[in-house]
Design a protein around this motif. Sequence first.
Motif, PDB file in Angstrom:
ATOM      1  N   ALA A  31       0.832  -1.204   0.000  1.00  0.00           N
ATOM      2  CA  ALA A  31       0.000   0.000   0.000  1.00  0.00           C
ATOM      3  C   ALA A  31       0.865   1.253   0.000  1.00  0.00           C
ATOM      4  O   ALA A  31       0.595   2.227  -0.726  1.00  0.00           O
ATOM      5  CB  ALA A  31      -0.933  -0.015   1.205  1.00  0.00           C
ATOM      6  N   ARG A  32       1.908   1.245   0.794  1.00  0.00           N
ATOM      7  CA  ARG A  32       2.768   2.434   0.889  1.00  0.00           C
ATOM      8  C   ARG A  32       3.644   2.590  -0.355  1.00  0.00           C
ATOM      9  O   ARG A  32       3.967   3.713  -0.740  1.00  0.00           O
ATOM     10  CB  ARG A  32       3.597   2.357   2.170  1.00  0.00           C
ATOM     11  N   ILE A  33       4.016   1.489  -0.980  1.00  0.00           N
ATOM     12  CA  ILE A  33       4.716   1.582  -2.266  1.00  0.00           C
ATOM     13  C   ILE A  33       3.796   2.237  -3.303  1.00  0.00           C
ATOM     14  O   ILE A  33       4.228   3.091  -4.089  1.00  0.00           O
ATOM     15  CB  ILE A  33       5.180   0.192  -2.733  1.00  0.00           C
ATOM     16  N   ALA A  34       2.527   1.852  -3.295  1.00  0.00           N
ATOM     17  CA  ALA A  34       1.572   2.459  -4.233  1.00  0.00           C
ATOM     18  C   ALA A  34       1.442   3.958  -3.984  1.00  0.00           C
ATOM     19  O   ALA A  34       1.298   4.750  -4.931  1.00  0.00           O
ATOM     20  CB  ALA A  34       0.218   1.779  -4.108  1.00  0.00           C
ATOM     21  N   LEU A  35       1.477   4.363  -2.710  1.00  0.00           N
ATOM     22  CA  LEU A  35       1.410   5.792  -2.388  1.00  0.00           C
ATOM     23  C   LEU A  35       2.615   6.524  -2.973  1.00  0.00           C
ATOM     24  O   LEU A  35       2.471   7.578  -3.604  1.00  0.00           O
ATOM     25  CB  LEU A  35       1.349   5.967  -0.872  1.00  0.00           C
ATOM     26  N   ALA A  36       3.807   5.986  -2.780  1.00  0.00           N
ATOM     27  CA  ALA A  36       5.008   6.611  -3.346  1.00  0.00           C
ATOM     28  C   ALA A  36       4.946   6.633  -4.863  1.00  0.00           C
ATOM     29  O   ALA A  36       5.335   7.620  -5.501  1.00  0.00           O
ATOM     30  CB  ALA A  36       6.252   5.866  -2.868  1.00  0.00           C
ATOM     31  N   ALA A  37       4.440   5.558  -5.465  1.00  0.00           N
ATOM     32  CA  ALA A  37       4.334   5.493  -6.923  1.00  0.00           C
ATOM     33  C   ALA A  37       3.381   6.552  -7.456  1.00  0.00           C
ATOM     34  O   ALA A  37       3.602   7.120  -8.528  1.00  0.00           O
ATOM     35  CB  ALA A  37       3.878   4.100  -7.344  1.00  0.00           C
TER      36      ALA A  37
END
Length: 450
Positions: free
Chosen positions: A220-226
């Motif tokens: 989820a947090r990788i998606a936020l950074a992406a």
Amino acid sequence: MPRPRLSTLAAACATALATALIGPATGAHATTAGHYSGTLTDGATWIADTPAQWNGTLLLFSHGYGPTTAADAPSPAASQALLDAGYALVGSSYDPNGSMWALDSAERDQFAALTAFRRQVGAPTRVISVGQSMGGLVNAQIARDGAGRVDGALGLCGLVAGGVDLGNYQLDAEYTLATFFDPADADALVNLDNQADGAALAARLTTAVQTAQLTPAGRARIALAAAYLNLADWAPGQLPPARGDFAAQEQQQYAWLAQGLLSFIIPARWSVEQSAGGNTSWNKGVDYAGLLHKSAHVKQVEALYRDAGLNLRTDLNGLTRGADITADPAAVARLEQTSTAGQGLAVPLLDLHTTADQLVPVEQESAFAGRVRAAGDSQLLRQAYVSRQSHCNFTTAEVVAGLHAVEHRLDTRRWGDSATAAQLQRSADELGLDGAAFTDYRPSRLTGTR
């Protein structure tokens, strides 16, 4: 009358066609294939190639970020196809004595290379500027400033939003990754000591991302950074994920990160800082909730946070509270002066962009179009898109078809349908080269502009 287009089948007739179009070759038009080179006053080098029978058009090529080595075409295949079709080619290295982010010298050196070509080779009847990646930004500057020196321009995967926006949205993503997965580096994202320092930071962040991908919270947090990075969700070797398949979208965004994306963009930040004389990016005062809600990926992030049982508002508030990175005002001013496109146009410009560009997101075209529109020059700009992954991943046919569309605009003084996806596809197919994938597309808003 518009000049007819050249295809592969017609390449053997190029000499006769060039003679019919511009008359018998004179001292100003090369009658034998040639290669030329020289050195400019700042130490930059230039090269040029001419075909056996020059059609009178000179292509001024601006290369992308990397070693400051002279180049005059986007690729060897494109170079051969363009020479076969009768075009002459020229380009410079930019100043080799400074940063690879050579925007403080690139436009000047390109115009100087054009002058050197005229003196050593001959006077073209038409000049079309072509630029790729960082060179696409140089190309947009030439299209802004080049009235009387160039007639039109073709941009390929151009970094047309400029250096300040690029640094800021990349910082937003790096800050998010470091905050959640590598807190020890959260205060070490800017003012890099050298390129090796940047490479080491990128390696640590990449390793942290690989570990985070193993858990729902990490994904989820990788998606936020992406989302902050404007990162495409279609990776090489894979089919595009379904519109509502948020897990698959994140998996393909992660693939870009795991395959070394950070190891390119973070060391490149050092080159930008070196060129500008200091840090040019900041996030102090940024509202990370507001930033996310401007992103095309907001629904994906919200869904993955729900699936992970995380509170998105808590994470966004934490990012906003912790955002305290400030920029060097003088460095920002220098970057704004050297590394934006201005944003007006003086000659017609066609930009081509792949829809899933991991290094220069297609959303940059949206930001650029808005600035050109604000300058009142929209009639000079057209943008077209290729349905394909990866940065600058064009076929030779797509490049040549784009060039023909610019020529149509110059010949007729109107774009007509020449720059539409359908007509560009027909033009590329008629060449009989290596295929094309033009598509109707509208990029989303660029996230991270200040």
